[in-house]
Design a protein around this motif. Sequence first.
Motif, PDB file in Angstrom:
ATOM      1  N   GLY A   4      16.525 -23.286 -26.064  1.00  0.00           N
ATOM      2  CA  GLY A   4      15.496 -24.317 -25.968  1.00  0.00           C
ATOM      3  C   GLY A   4      15.973 -25.489 -25.124  1.00  0.00           C
ATOM      4  O   GLY A   4      15.235 -26.019 -24.282  1.00  0.00           O
ATOM      5  N   GLY A  17      10.882 -27.394 -25.759  1.00  0.00           N
ATOM      6  CA  GLY A  17      12.299 -27.055 -25.666  1.00  0.00           C
ATOM      7  C   GLY A  17      13.161 -28.021 -26.471  1.00  0.00           C
ATOM      8  O   GLY A  17      14.086 -27.612 -27.179  1.00  0.00           O
ATOM      9  N   THR A  60      10.923 -21.689 -28.514  1.00  0.00           N
ATOM     10  CA  THR A  60      11.775 -21.588 -27.331  1.00  0.00           C
ATOM     11  C   THR A  60      11.158 -20.627 -26.324  1.00  0.00           C
ATOM     12  O   THR A  60      11.162 -20.885 -25.120  1.00  0.00           O
ATOM     13  CB  THR A  60      13.182 -21.113 -27.715  1.00  0.00           C
TER      14      THR A  60
END
Lengths: 464, 127
Positions: free
Chosen positions: A100, A134, A223
């Motif tokens: 991420g 992220g 992610t």
Amino acid sequence: MSRGTATDLVYLIAIVGFILALKGLSSPRRARIGNLAGAAGMLLAVAWTFSLPGVYAHEHNLLLMIIAIVAGVAIGIPAARLVKMTAMPQMVAIFNGVGGGAAALVSITEFLAIGGKSIAVYKIFEVLFGVLVGSVSFAGSAIAFAKLQELMTGRPITYPAQQPVNALVGAGILAIAIATLVTASTPLLVALLVLSLVLGVIFVLPIGGADVPVLISLLNSFTGLAVAASGFTLNSDLLIVAGTLVGASGMLLTRMMSQAMGRSLPNILFSAFGSVVTASGGESLGDRSVRSGTSDDIGVLLAYARKVAIVPGYGLAVAQAQHTARELAEALAARGVEVYYAIHPVAGRMPGHMNVLLAEANVPYDQLLEMDEANPQMATTDVALVVGANDVVNPAAKTTPGSPIYGMPIINADQAGNVVFLKRSMRPGFAGIDNELLYDPKTTLLFGDAKDSLTKLVAAVGSA
Amino acid sequence: MSTGILGYVTIFVLAVFVGYEVVSKVPSILHTPLMSGSNAIHGIILVGTMIVLGNAHGPAQDALGFVAVLLATLNVVGGFVVTDRMLEMFKARPGGARAARPSAGSTGGDVSAGGAGDSGAGGGAGA
């Protein structure tokens, strides 16, 4: 064939590898080969990327790239190889978090590279999404790691004005995102990055230890979506497809995992578990007495039983007691006692965790019974030996509609002739709920570390 | 590339359906390995980080790109190795539980041979 076409073709092969990996991982028979198909696809895609003409603008960039990859391999492989099987969930959280973080960095760096007001609004939107999702995944995974590694309490963390604070952070992110869309300003993007990290932390803090696996699965899906967003930013089909595959399959997997716990996803994410618990647990169960036994008593009970069910939980995993559990099972089997293991789908800290640990200890596969196979046998079982488990045998899941675990399917240890709990203390399980079964007259408790207790029981069975 | 934004959106929507369908039936014992395996797959961001680092200008972008490649590499190798270790534990399954069947002799042989080959290939892919 032009180079561009060849690249598209290679990336298509990689994508097929990823799809086969997900497909293969859905069945025990093909899981391992599936994972290898994914790894092969990954290797192919990365190796081919090196050969692309535009992959580096300067020599030193190529050098940096090679150093970073070599360092990543040098750290990643030993870390993944050496970690104990009990610590696997934390490792998954870490490896998810760094992914991420990488996706967020790609979005930021590409934003800096394109730079200025010339950047199209939809491009900024893709960057914002990548940075937000992220970063939440990165920070959230870090907290999840800390909870599982017991660097911090596994209990839900609540504080006054939690909801207003969350709402404020959310509103701040929205406002900054809109402002960035309009102005394409770099400082604003940095502010968004910081607030997203904060959001990741406060999102995970109120989630209790028992629910962290579901949370990791959700962050894994996030992610994937952040990677897909980076793919949009970089105009890369490969990243879009692979990221979206993970995002979509991860979302479904998260739902399946919460269903296995008999709860809805919003319930897991937004009900601060602990507060409900103390309220309902305190009044009904005061200072009731429990019966604790010596290892010799319990050894005799086990040795002269006809059928024994071992119900393992996280306490067994944390004490590294899976090998000792097998020794006990073998000692009992040698005396003609029928032994089986009753495995709850979410026993341990991740679904399937217990199967993996017991398989590592060379427990024969045919002794491992899933909950649905084990429960019909419970009524004819003489002793249910509950090792470091609590919530997964708590009858409150069936009988107490107000309980936070109400509706979760459980192992029916309460139907066995006798119940023996190996516990460290009277502390309730992860869910923090008191267990009625502990006070049942047919229940005996043996306090202590699961491994020590099992070792004593092996000796007691031997001399019985 | 010739595809416009709508082309990418099309690909995205189709991938959502594929991702959803492909894992529609998973036994609970495989939930953890599947999570770990898909975790490794989003390590494909490594390709993105390579492109970004390769075209970085100036120390700030270099540094960000470098960290990104490092993190993505960790994601890839860690993800696949951890998943493989988990799945290693399941390799005894077909041989053990279903050994009673008459045809199991040849099947068991195949499985163990495949297992040995797998670990070699796993090392290769990791390096």
